[in-house]
Design a protein around this motif. Structure first.
Motif, PDB file in Angstrom:
ATOM      1  N   MET A 192       0.815  -1.215   0.000  1.00  0.00           N
ATOM      2  CA  MET A 192       0.000   0.000   0.000  1.00  0.00           C
ATOM      3  C   MET A 192       0.849   1.266   0.000  1.00  0.00           C
ATOM      4  SD  MET A 192      -3.314  -0.997   2.302  1.00  0.00           S
ATOM      5  CE  MET A 192      -4.299  -2.440   1.870  1.00  0.00           C
ATOM      6  N   ALA A 193       2.036   1.193  -0.550  1.00  0.00           N
ATOM      7  CA  ALA A 193       2.925   2.349  -0.591  1.00  0.00           C
ATOM      8  C   ALA A 193       2.889   3.060  -1.933  1.00  0.00           C
ATOM      9  CB  ALA A 193       4.363   1.915  -0.273  1.00  0.00           C
TER      10      ALA A 193
ATOM     11  N   SER B 201       3.828  -2.509 -10.598  1.00  0.00           N
ATOM     12  CA  SER B 201       4.109  -2.273  -9.180  1.00  0.00           C
ATOM     13  C   SER B 201       2.881  -2.454  -8.287  1.00  0.00           C
ATOM     14  CB  SER B 201       4.650  -0.852  -8.989  1.00  0.00           C
ATOM     15  OG  SER B 201       3.667   0.107  -9.341  1.00  0.00           O
ATOM     16  N   VAL B 202       1.693  -2.527  -8.864  1.00  0.00           N
ATOM     17  CA  VAL B 202       0.492  -2.571  -8.034  1.00  0.00           C
ATOM     18  C   VAL B 202       0.060  -4.012  -7.775  1.00  0.00           C
ATOM     19  CG1 VAL B 202      -0.274  -0.345  -8.906  1.00  0.00           C
ATOM     20  CG2 VAL B 202      -1.142  -2.438  -9.977  1.00  0.00           C
ATOM     21  N   PHE B 203      -0.809  -4.163  -6.787  1.00  0.00           N
ATOM     22  CA  PHE B 203      -1.313  -5.480  -6.411  1.00  0.00           C
ATOM     23  C   PHE B 203      -2.145  -6.068  -7.546  1.00  0.00           C
ATOM     24  CE2 PHE B 203      -4.571  -8.200  -4.469  1.00  0.00           C
ATOM     25  CZ  PHE B 203      -3.771  -9.055  -3.717  1.00  0.00           C
TER      26      PHE B 203
ATOM     27  N   THR C 158     -10.186  -3.234  -1.257  1.00  0.00           N
ATOM     28  CA  THR C 158      -9.137  -3.338  -0.239  1.00  0.00           C
ATOM     29  C   THR C 158      -7.890  -2.568  -0.648  1.00  0.00           C
ATOM     30  OG1 THR C 158      -9.948  -5.520   0.414  1.00  0.00           O
ATOM     31  CG2 THR C 158      -7.709  -4.941   1.079  1.00  0.00           C
ATOM     32  N   PHE C 159      -7.536  -2.641  -1.929  1.00  0.00           N
ATOM     33  CA  PHE C 159      -6.315  -2.004  -2.411  1.00  0.00           C
ATOM     34  C   PHE C 159      -6.624  -0.752  -3.234  1.00  0.00           C
ATOM     35  CE2 PHE C 159      -5.166  -6.355  -1.483  1.00  0.00           C
ATOM     36  CZ  PHE C 159      -3.965  -6.203  -0.797  1.00  0.00           C
ATOM     37  N   SER C 160      -7.705  -0.079  -2.893  1.00  0.00           N
ATOM     38  CA  SER C 160      -8.043   1.185  -3.545  1.00  0.00           C
ATOM     39  C   SER C 160      -7.313   2.333  -2.869  1.00  0.00           C
ATOM     40  CB  SER C 160      -9.555   1.429  -3.459  1.00  0.00           C
ATOM     41  OG  SER C 160      -9.871   2.751  -3.835  1.00  0.00           O
ATOM     42  N   GLN C 161      -6.792   3.248  -3.686  1.00  0.00           N
ATOM     43  CA  GLN C 161      -6.089   4.399  -3.138  1.00  0.00           C
ATOM     44  C   GLN C 161      -7.042   5.324  -2.390  1.00  0.00           C
ATOM     45  OE1 GLN C 161      -4.827   7.383  -5.882  1.00  0.00           O
ATOM     46  NE2 GLN C 161      -3.045   7.999  -4.681  1.00  0.00           N
TER      47      GLN C 161
END
Length: 784
Positions: A577-578, A587-589, A599-602
């Motif tokens: 989450m960086a 680079s993203v999930f 869950t992995f939304s900015q």
């Protein structure tokens, strides 16, 4: 003649003259008596007028009663002029106000003049509105709002004769104006607000109508399971056999012998279908996962070596849910959920906008509102009359709210009893305020309105426009007995939905076998029935109505992904989450489910974040914005129109490219995304050169397919996709052929062995449930 005869004649003449003289004397005497009588009458009249002269002055100048004498000298009590006026004001305290009879006569006149309820003027619009222009005449997007009518009296685009919309509903004319949050602009604007975009925390059960808001998206997606996405690692929620390992976000098993499981023990209703869903990835592909729902036999799911979503829907027995690994199989699982089959997480929805009107006694709330608009947002009205917030008068904010979700909108008005007589007369004399007097109820009535925005429960609204006959029914989302739009009217509580069995607020229903005057509007009815006579208490004499305005497709707050969350707008985060970037960036999930996209939304993808922080490449960048392409215009024209002229205008719009419509975005995906059953592992079996059989219960119903539909398969051991078409269906299988579609013979052309399993899955072209006038796709260039 002899002397004797002459004397005799003379005597006769003398006698006649004596009779005439006597008769004349009697006549003279009678006439003298009549003259005396007339003289007496004149004297009596003079005496009567003289005696009532003061009483007449008192009748004109004093209050109460005065005494008059009649010709016979008898006394008579008469009310004075001022008392007669006061008594008349008791019958109608405002003689200058329109009576109910007059008001109803105007209603009937309009019902004859117009085709039904609807809009007789659309209003102007701002030519510079929105990134993608106006919706239609008078209706235009503006950032987070939808505007209606011209902007601040300076935007005059459009052909409407009125700056703001004018509606006729059940014969009552309404000027729609002043609904705005900004008090300085309210008098010259209509600003329609919307609920927050879906964030993955709400679920809707279409069977029961139950809407549940969860603490997080993870809890919404996992259903009755605890820690279904393993976000808490191995916290004890799951019991696990030897060989299973639970880490943050994932569970995995390394097969080393006997069958092993992870399980939870949650109760369920054995008479209700449940869906068990998960994402899985096999070590090599072809592994079997056995899904246990209670004590019944397991359902086998064969998985691939890529992260894929699977689901099983069936009746459970007993208690408990488990995923079981077979023997030496090794695989990983994520995002497990377990819920009743009719319950879904809301990730895409359409919000319904409509106009609600009702007749209300002014004395009920001791309240006057400008134009009858309970959402009027300006602080003054008319000739400088100051207005106050309705909440200052102890009226609940829900009376002004757009919807159950709205806790901000304030309406402005004035307490009626505190207004001067001159102010009351000013407001009554303005016909746009729609005030009339009901002498039977001894009440002043105002016809009021509000704009309502009902938060959708998905994309599948059932009845949103009124029909002429019984074909429509109640204004509702989905099933007739689940989510019916609740009536509000004169009530201060804001509730959007109710069920048929317990909708105490009543519901809106179209008219059964409607007369022309009833067309175009829904009428509020009591909970028990839909008929015209079964009226609601939400307005005087049951007069409470609704007409549709628009249906607005919404995006969601999750990260955009073309497969798992096509309605998302945010960027995707990296696993730690960086870092935030587009879904395809290395680079993203890498998401494996819709839940991952939340869950992995900015958390950006909104207007405040700007274009550099949206995950989308099409025109719908921000989840909190309203775009013209999202809006389906439901407004009905109440004017009587010429059919031929309508045809010509429609043709002109079509040729000019101005015709609006709606469509769904097609996408390529697995048909198994709807359900999972024996079809998944038995799959496609080869029959002859072109033809094959697909085994599984109710395949066409389960996957929304039918005879003549085309789907695609990739035979095992082949890298070639081939098309097939269904030509026969039965309860436990379908027959399909590649002949005439792809003209490929799997045995001869692809080296498939006859009689063995042809493939383990099939794909087809699906469509999103969401709809747009301007479809959200990127032509030519593509993305990425």
């Amino acid at each position: 003649m002899t002397i004797e005869a002459g004397l005799t004649q003379l005597q006769v003449d003398v006698a006649e003259l004596a009779d005439t003289s006597q008769s004349l004397a009697k006549s003279v005497t009678s006439s003298l008596a009549e003259i005396d009588a007339v003289k007496g009458d004149i004297q009596n009249t003079h005496n009567f007028v003289d005696s009532n002269y003061q009483a007449m002055n008192d009748w004109q100048t004093k209050h109460g009663t005065v005494t008059f004498k009649n010709l016979q000298g008898q006394n008579k009590q008469v009310n004075t002029l001022s008392k007669l006026i006061l008594d008349s004001e008791k019958i109608n305290p405002n003689p200058h106000v329109m009576s109910k009879a007059q008001f109803d006569a105007l209603r009937e006149l309009r019902k004859q003049q117009y085709a039904g309820s609807g809009f007789i003027e659309w209003g102007k619009h701002w030519a510079g509105s929105g990134a993608d222009g106006t919706v239609n005449e008078g209706l235009w997007p503006y950032f987070k709002e939808m505007r209606w009518g011209r902007r601040n009296n300076v935007s005059d685009a459009g052909s409407s004769h009125s700056g703001f919309p004018i509606a006729v509903i059940d014969g009552v004319s309404h000027l729609i104006k002043g609904t705005a949050l900004n008090a300085t602009e309210a008098a010259n604007n209509i600003q329609i607000q919307f609920p927050p975009a879906p964030d993955g925390t709400k679920t809707y059960d279409s069977a029961t109508g139950v809407i549940t808001e969860h603490a997080s998206a993870a809890q919404a997606f996992e259903g009755v399971i605890d820690n279904g996405d393993f976000r808490n690692g191995d916290d004890g929620s799951w019991s696990k056999d030897t060989g299973w390992t639970i880490t943050t976000g994932e569970a995995s098993v390394t097969g080393s012998g006997p069958n092993t499981s992870i399980a939870q023990s949650k109760p369920h209703d054995a008479s209700t279908q449940y869906t068990f869903s998960f994402s899985a990835k096999g070590a090599v592909g072809g592994e079997s996962i056995w899904v246990h729902l209670g004590n019944a036999g397991p359902t086998e799911v064969v998985i691939t070596d890529q992260w894929t979503n699977y689901s099983v829907t069936r009746l459970p027995t007993g208690t408990g849910q488990a995923l079981q690994a077979r023997g030496t199989d090794s695989f990983s699982v994520r995002d497990i959920s377990y819920h009743v089959a009719t319950e879904q997480v809301i990730t895409s929805r359409k919000d319904l906008v409509f106009l609600e009107t009702w007749h209300e006694k002014i004395s009920d709330k001791d309240l006057f509102v400008p134009l009858g608009n309970v959402q009027y947002g300006a602080t003054s009205f008319g000739k400088g009359m100051a207005l106050n917030k309705l909440t200052d008068y102890g009226i609940a904010q829900g009376y002004c709210a757009f919807g159950e979700w709205d806790t901000i909108t304030q309406g402005y008005g004035r307490r009626w009893s505190e207004m001067s007589e001159a102010r009351k007369k000013e407001m009554i004399d303005n016909p746009e305020n729609n005030i009339y007097y009901d002498s039977e109820a001894d009440e002043l009535i105002q016809v009021r309105y509000r704009i309502r925005v009902v938060e959708g429960l998905g994309d599948d609204w059932a009845t949103i426009t009124p029909y002429k006959d019984s074909g429509g029914g109640a204004m509702r989302y989905g099933d007739p007995n689940s989510a019916q739009v609740a009536v509000r009217g004169n009530r201060s509580t804001s509730m959007d939905y109710g069920r048929f069995s317990n909708n105490n607020a009543g519901r809106y229903h179209d008219q059964w076998n409607a007369a022309e005057s009833q067309l175009g509007r829904f009428r509020a009815t009591a909970p028990a029935g839909p008929y015209e006579g079964n009226t609601s208490n939400a307005g005087c004499e049951g007069k409470c109505f609704a007409i549709p305005v628009a249906l607005v497709q919404r995006m969601n707050q999750g990260a955009y992904h073309p497969t798992y969350n096509p309605m998302g707008c945010s960027l995707m985060l990296s696993g730690d989450m960086a870092i935030a970037n587009k879904w395809y960036h290395p680079s993203v999930f890498l998401p494996t489910s819709t839940l991952d996209c939340f869950t992995f939304s900015q958390g950006a993808g909104n207007i405040g974040g700007g274009s550099t922080r949206t995950g989308r490449a099409d025109q719908y960048e921000f989840y909190d914005a309203i775009y013209a392409g999202q809006v389906e215009d439901l407004r009905l024209n109440a004017n009587k129109l010429d059919v031929n002229q309508l045809r010509e205008e429609s043709m002109r719009k079509a040729v000019a490219g101005e015709m609006r419509g709606k469509g769904k975005v097609p996408f390529w995906g697995k048909a198994m995304h709807d359900n999972g059953n024996t079809f998944i592992n038995k799959s496609l079996y080869y029959a002859d050169a072109y033809h094959f059989v697909v085994y599984g219960p109710n395949i066409t119903n389960t996957y929304g397919m039918g005879i003549g539909d085309i789907f695609w398969i990739k035979p095992k051991g082949s890298s070639v996709w081939i098309a097939a078409t269904i030509y026969e269906e039965a309860g436990s299988f379908i027959r399909a052929t590649t002949e005439g579609v792809s003209n490929v013979k799997p045995v001869d052309d692809l080296g498939v062995t006859a009689g063995v399993q042809l493939a383990s899955e099939y794909w087809k072209v699906n469509e999103t449930t969401s709809e747009f006038d301007s479809l959200p796709w990127v032509d030519i260039i593509g993305d990425p």
